[in-house]
Write an enzyme that holds these catalytic residues in place. Structure first.
Site, PDB file in Angstrom:
ATOM      1  N   LYS A 244      -8.906  -0.524  -7.955  1.00  0.00           N
ATOM      2  CA  LYS A 244      -9.664  -0.581  -6.650  1.00  0.00           C
ATOM      3  C   LYS A 244     -10.803   0.594  -6.347  1.00  0.00           C
ATOM      4  O   LYS A 244     -10.280   1.488  -6.528  1.00  0.00           O
ATOM      5  CB  LYS A 244      -8.213  -1.393  -6.450  1.00  0.00           C
ATOM      6  CG  LYS A 244      -9.019  -2.208  -4.769  1.00  0.00           C
ATOM      7  CD  LYS A 244      -7.402  -1.933  -3.680  1.00  0.00           C
ATOM      8  CE  LYS A 244      -8.170  -2.965  -2.971  1.00  0.00           C
ATOM      9  NZ  LYS A 244      -9.191  -1.575  -1.579  1.00  0.00           N
TER      10      LYS A 244
ATOM     11  N   SER B  52       0.433  -1.345   0.022  1.00  0.00           N
ATOM     12  CA  SER B  52       0.296  -0.163  -0.174  1.00  0.00           C
ATOM     13  C   SER B  52       1.130   1.307   0.068  1.00  0.00           C
ATOM     14  O   SER B  52       1.483   1.134   0.239  1.00  0.00           O
ATOM     15  CB  SER B  52      -0.425   0.102   1.227  1.00  0.00           C
ATOM     16  OG  SER B  52      -1.498   1.567   1.308  1.00  0.00           O
TER      17      SER B  52
ATOM     18  N   TYR C   2      -2.188   5.749  -3.976  1.00  0.00           N
ATOM     19  CA  TYR C   2      -3.456   7.031  -3.701  1.00  0.00           C
ATOM     20  C   TYR C   2      -2.877   7.473  -4.247  1.00  0.00           C
ATOM     21  O   TYR C   2      -1.564   8.276  -4.553  1.00  0.00           O
ATOM     22  CB  TYR C   2      -3.772   7.328  -2.459  1.00  0.00           C
ATOM     23  CG  TYR C   2      -4.253   6.259  -1.956  1.00  0.00           C
ATOM     24  CD1 TYR C   2      -6.033   5.591  -1.520  1.00  0.00           C
ATOM     25  CD2 TYR C   2      -3.764   5.298  -0.774  1.00  0.00           C
ATOM     26  CE1 TYR C   2      -6.654   4.790  -0.970  1.00  0.00           C
ATOM     27  CE2 TYR C   2      -4.770   4.395   0.275  1.00  0.00           C
ATOM     28  CZ  TYR C   2      -5.984   4.383   0.421  1.00  0.00           C
ATOM     29  OH  TYR C   2      -6.020   3.305   0.486  1.00  0.00           O
TER      30      TYR C   2
ATOM     31  N   HIS D 239     -13.510  -1.358  -0.236  1.00  0.00           N
ATOM     32  CA  HIS D 239     -12.448  -1.293   0.349  1.00  0.00           C
ATOM     33  C   HIS D 239     -13.429  -1.812   2.028  1.00  0.00           C
ATOM     34  O   HIS D 239     -12.947  -0.928   3.025  1.00  0.00           O
ATOM     35  CB  HIS D 239     -12.385   0.594   0.727  1.00  0.00           C
ATOM     36  CG  HIS D 239     -11.495   0.781   0.810  1.00  0.00           C
ATOM     37  ND1 HIS D 239     -10.282   2.104  -0.036  1.00  0.00           N
ATOM     38  CD2 HIS D 239     -10.549   1.268   2.197  1.00  0.00           C
ATOM     39  CE1 HIS D 239      -8.999   2.271  -0.054  1.00  0.00           C
ATOM     40  NE2 HIS D 239      -9.233   1.612   1.346  1.00  0.00           N
TER      41      HIS D 239
ATOM     42  N   THR E 151      -6.043   2.968  -6.464  1.00  0.00           N
ATOM     43  CA  THR E 151      -7.454   2.875  -5.340  1.00  0.00           C
ATOM     44  C   THR E 151      -7.638   4.095  -5.874  1.00  0.00           C
ATOM     45  O   THR E 151      -7.604   5.060  -5.590  1.00  0.00           O
ATOM     46  CB  THR E 151      -6.908   2.468  -4.083  1.00  0.00           C
ATOM     47  OG1 THR E 151      -6.449   1.350  -3.675  1.00  0.00           O
ATOM     48  CG2 THR E 151      -8.249   3.150  -3.340  1.00  0.00           C
TER      49      THR E 151
END
Length: 404
Positions: free
Chosen positions: A275, A135, A159, A299, A185
Site C-alpha cells: 500500500k 490498522s 507499518y 495515503h 504500508t
C-alpha cells in the site's frame, strides 16, 4: 378552466404518511443520500480535532483536492439498449469473492472518531460481504476484531516499526486469528505535515482544554461516549500521550527497503498487498518481489502533498504489471461513480477510508451500514446506466478523463 373541490376519494392517494422513526440515529441517517450528506452529519456530531483528523490532509491539501478533482472530471460513455434488469457488483479479489468492488481501508485512532470504532466497521463489512482492514494504529485489538466479526474477511495493515520484533509479533497474531491478507504500508517513512492536527493541538487521547470543552458543548453525545467507555488506547502498542506526528516519527522506520518487503513476504502465509505505490517503476519492483497486489495510494493526501493522483497513475500501472499482480486503488473515493470509474480504468478493487469514517461518526455501526448501502446503490445504478451487467464487463472505453 373549470375548477372543482377535490373529493375525499381524490385526496386519498395523495395522503401518504411515512411511518415515524423513533430512533434519532435512524432519523438522521435516513436523510443521508450521499457520502457528502454523512460528512455533514458527522461534522455536526464530532469534535473539531477528531473530525479534522479524518477530513484533513497534509500541507495545503493539494493531493487530496487533485484526487477528488480527478474523479469529478471523469466522463462516462454508456452503451444503450442493453438488458440491465439484473446487475452484479461482486468481484474476485485476491482469490476470494467480495460482494462489492470495495472494502474498508485501514484507519488509525478509529474509536476517537466514534466509540464503536473498528468493531462497527468489521461487523458492517461482514454483513455486506466485503473485506475489512485493521490498522496497526487501530484502537481495537486483532483478537477483538476477530471475535466481533468471526465470519468476516479480515485483513491486517502493517507499518514497519523501528522495533522489528514487535512488528512481526503483530503479524503472527493476525495470522493466528485467521486474517487472510497483509497490507504493508510503505509511504510513511516519517509523518506527513498535517496542519489541521497541528493547529488543533491534536493529541492521543484528546486532551481537555478550554477550546475543546467549548467545542464539546454542542456535541455532548460524543463526549459522553468517550468518557464512559473503555479509555482510548492503541491495540498494538503502549499508551501514548503526545501528538500524532510525534508518535509516527518515534515509531516508524525510515530505513525499510525492498529487502525488508521480501522478508515480510516470506514470513506471511497469506496474500500480501503493498500500500502506497506511486510510480510505475515501484509497482514493477513490488511485482518482482512476489507480492499479490499493489495498492495505488498517496495515503489520502496525508503524507507527501502534491504526490501523484492514484487514479491518473492507474492505466499505466495496469498496462505494466496488471498481468502479474492485482492493482487496487484508494484516495479520493467518495461515491459509487468514483469506484466504477476506477474499475473501468483497470483497477481490480478499491478501498474507502473517509467515506466509511463519515458514516461511523454520523451514526456508529448504523452509519457504516448506511455508507456501504449508499455506495452499493451508486455502484449498481452506475453499472446499469453504463449498460453493463457486471463489473467484469467494464472496459476502458466506458470512461475517459475530461482533461487527459
Amino acid at each position: 378552466m373549470k375548477r372543482q373541490l377535490p373529493t375525499p376519494h381524490d385526496l386519498a392517494p395523495l395522503l401518504r404518511f411515512k411511518k415515524p422513526a423513533w430512533s434519532a440515529t435512524q432519523r438522521r441517517l435516513s436523510r443521508a443520500h450521499t457520502i457528502a450528506d454523512l460528512r455533514t452529519i458527522a461534522r455536526r456530531r464530532t469534535p473539531k480535532a477528531a473530525f479534522d483528523y479524518t477530513d484533513g490532509a497534509a500541507d495545503g491539501e493539494v493531493s487530496l483536492t487533485r484526487a477528488r478533482r480527478a474523479f469529478a472530471e471523469v466522463t462516462f460513455h454508456p452503451s444503450i439498449l442493453r438488458d440491465v434488469s439484473m446487475v452484479d457488483p461482486s468481484v474476485q479479489v485476491l482469490g476470494k469473492r467480495s460482494e462489492l468492488p470495495f472494502g474498508i481501508a485501514p484507519t488509525g485512532f478509529t474509536r476517537m472518531m466514534q466509540t464503536e470504532g473498528e468493531v462497527a466497521g468489521a461487523q458492517a463489512a461482514q454483513a455486506a460481504g466485503i473485506p475489512f482492514c485493521l490498522s496497526t494504529m487501530g484502537t481495537t485489538s486483532i483478537e477483538q476484531v476477530a471475535a466481533a466479526a468471526p465470519g468476516g474477511r479480515n485483513w491486517f495493515q502493517l507499518y514497519m516499526w523501528r522495533d522489528r520484533d514487535r512488528s512481526m509479533a503483530l503479524v503472527e497474531r493476525a495470522a493466528a486469528q485467521g486474517f487472510d491478507t497483509l497490507l504493508v504500508t510503505v509511504d510513511v517513512p516519517v509523518a506527513g505535515n498535517r496542519l489541521r492536527d497541528v493547529r488543533n493541538g491534536m493529541t492521543i487521547p484528546p486532551t481537555l482544554t478550554p477550546s475543546t470543552v467549548l467545542n464539546a458543548l454542542s456535541r455532548p453525545a460524543w463526549w459522553v461516549n468517550f468518557l464512559t467507555t473503555e479509555p482510548l488506547a492503541f491495540a498494538s502498542l503502549d499508551r501514548w500521550s503526545g501528538t500524532v506526528a510525534d508518535l509516527l516519527n518515534t515509531m516508524f522506520d525510515p530505513t525499510v527497503t525492498y529487502q525488508d518487503l521480501e522478508w515480510i513476504r516470506e514470513q506471511w502465509p497469506g496474500k500480501v498487498v503493498v500500500k502506497g505505490v506511486q510510480t510505475v517503476a515501484d509497482a514493477r519492483a513490488c511485482a518482482q518481489v512476489g507480492v499479490d497486489a499493489v495498492l495505488l495510494s498517496n495515503h489520502g493526501g496525508r503524507q507527501l502533498d502534491r504526490a501523484p493522483v492514484p487514479f491518473h497513475l492507474l492505466p499505466a500501472v495496469v498496462k505494466d504489471v496488471g498481468a502479474d499482480v492485482e492493482v487496487h486503488l484508494d484516495t479520493g473515493i467518495l461515491s459509487g461513480q468514483d469506484i466504477v470509474a476506477a474499475l473501468a480504468h483497470g483497477a481490480t478493487f478499491t478501498l474507502v477510508g473517509r467515506a466509511y469514517l463519515y458514516g461511523l461518526m454520523a451514526g456508529g455501526r448504523a452509519g457504516v451500514d448506511r455508507a456501504i448501502a449508499i455506495l452499493r446503490a451508486e455502484v449498481e445504478r452506475t453499472l446499469a446506466l453504463l449498460g453493463v451487467q457486471s463489473v467484469a464487463e467494464l472496459e476502458p472505453r466506458h470512461v475517459s478523463r475530461l482533461h487527459p
